[in-house]
Design a protein around this motif. Structure first.
Motif, mmCIF file in Angstrom:
data_model
loop_
_atom_site.group_PDB
_atom_site.id
_atom_site.type_symbol
_atom_site.label_atom_id
_atom_site.label_comp_id
_atom_site.label_asym_id
_atom_site.label_seq_id
_atom_site.Cartn_x
_atom_site.Cartn_y
_atom_site.Cartn_z
ATOM 1 N N UNK A 52 0.816 -1.213 0.000
ATOM 2 C CA UNK A 52 0.000 0.000 0.000
ATOM 3 C C UNK A 52 0.843 1.253 0.000
ATOM 4 N N UNK A 53 1.887 1.266 0.822
ATOM 5 C CA UNK A 53 2.756 2.442 0.881
ATOM 6 C C UNK A 53 3.461 2.654 -0.452
ATOM 7 N N UNK A 54 3.923 1.583 -1.067
ATOM 8 C CA UNK A 54 4.620 1.702 -2.351
ATOM 9 C C UNK A 54 3.665 2.168 -3.446
ATOM 10 N N UNK A 55 2.447 1.658 -3.421
ATOM 11 C CA UNK A 55 1.457 2.048 -4.435
ATOM 12 C C UNK A 55 1.067 3.516 -4.265
ATOM 13 N N UNK A 56 0.827 3.932 -3.031
ATOM 14 C CA UNK A 56 0.375 5.302 -2.781
ATOM 15 C C UNK A 56 1.448 6.346 -3.083
ATOM 16 N N UNK A 63 13.317 -1.303 -0.252
ATOM 17 C CA UNK A 63 13.959 -0.667 0.912
ATOM 18 C C UNK A 63 13.349 0.704 1.190
ATOM 19 N N UNK A 64 13.039 1.443 0.147
ATOM 20 C CA UNK A 64 12.393 2.746 0.332
ATOM 21 C C UNK A 64 10.942 2.562 0.787
ATOM 22 N N UNK A 65 10.310 1.496 0.307
ATOM 23 C CA UNK A 65 8.949 1.193 0.755
ATOM 24 C C UNK A 65 8.912 0.883 2.233
ATOM 25 N N UNK A 66 9.896 0.092 2.713
ATOM 26 C CA UNK A 66 9.951 -0.219 4.136
ATOM 27 C C UNK A 66 10.230 1.037 4.957
ATOM 28 N N UNK A 67 11.039 1.938 4.421
ATOM 29 C CA UNK A 67 11.292 3.203 5.125
ATOM 30 C C UNK A 67 9.999 4.005 5.256
ATOM 31 N N UNK A 68 9.176 3.986 4.221
ATOM 32 C CA UNK A 68 7.886 4.690 4.279
ATOM 33 C C UNK A 68 6.951 4.030 5.284
ATOM 34 N N UNK A 69 6.927 2.706 5.321
ATOM 35 C CA UNK A 69 6.104 1.991 6.312
ATOM 36 C C UNK A 69 6.582 2.361 7.712
ATOM 37 N N UNK A 70 7.891 2.376 7.926
ATOM 38 C CA UNK A 70 8.450 2.736 9.228
ATOM 39 C C UNK A 70 8.039 4.158 9.610
ATOM 40 N N UNK A 71 8.112 5.081 8.659
ATOM 41 C CA UNK A 71 7.722 6.466 8.923
ATOM 42 C C UNK A 71 6.263 6.541 9.343
ATOM 43 N N UNK A 72 5.411 5.801 8.637
ATOM 44 C CA UNK A 72 3.978 5.814 8.957
ATOM 45 C C UNK A 72 3.713 5.194 10.327
ATOM 46 N N UNK A 73 4.400 4.112 10.640
ATOM 47 C CA UNK A 73 4.207 3.469 11.941
ATOM 48 C C UNK A 73 4.680 4.386 13.072
ATOM 49 N N UNK A 74 5.799 5.076 12.859
ATOM 50 C CA UNK A 74 6.283 6.020 13.868
ATOM 51 C C UNK A 74 5.282 7.152 14.078
ATOM 52 N N UNK A 75 4.660 7.588 12.989
ATOM 53 C CA UNK A 75 3.642 8.641 13.098
ATOM 54 C C UNK A 75 2.457 8.160 13.932
ATOM 55 N N UNK A 76 2.033 6.918 13.707
ATOM 56 C CA UNK A 76 0.940 6.357 14.511
ATOM 57 C C UNK A 76 1.331 6.242 15.980
ATOM 58 N N UNK A 77 2.577 5.853 16.236
ATOM 59 C CA UNK A 77 3.046 5.751 17.623
ATOM 60 C C UNK A 77 3.043 7.114 18.302
ATOM 61 N N UNK A 78 3.490 8.139 17.577
ATOM 62 C CA UNK A 78 3.476 9.496 18.151
ATOM 63 C C UNK A 78 2.047 9.934 18.458
#
Length: 91
Positions: A52-56, A63-78
């Motif tokens: 989903x992150x790669x498509x959006x 590797x860049x897709x996983x970085x985007x997933x990580x960014x989104x998960x960190x945002x949810x945690x915040x």
């Protein structure tokens, strides 16, 4: 099977039946099987998140897709840390 929309309670009956089957199947599993099932489900969901992150974003490198997933998960945690999203009423 009849169309669940043909009768007012048919859809609810179908949902109850599916839930009942899932519960019975889980009860028949060993703890190890349930644990493995949880890991499989987690892997599936993580793959959906990556796709989903790669498509959006139009990203093509995993590797860049996983970085985007990580960014989104960190945002949810915040957001959770600041109680923006919570299942409990504030005290």
């Amino acid at each position: 099977m009849a169309n669940p929309h043909d009768h007012p309670t048919a859809l609810k009956d179908l949902q109850d039946s599916i839930y009942r089957e899932k519960v019975l199947r889980a009860r028949a599993m060993t703890p190890e099987e349930r644990f493995d099932g949880g890991l499989e489900h987690t892997n599936f969901v993580m793959r959906l998140m990556l796709d989903g992150a790669m498509e959006q974003t139009g990203i093509t490198e995993a590797s860049k897709g996983w970085a985007e997933v990580r960014r989104r998960m960190e945002r949810l945690c915040r957001a959770q840390d600041h109680q923006f999203y919570t299942s409990k009423a504030p005290t």
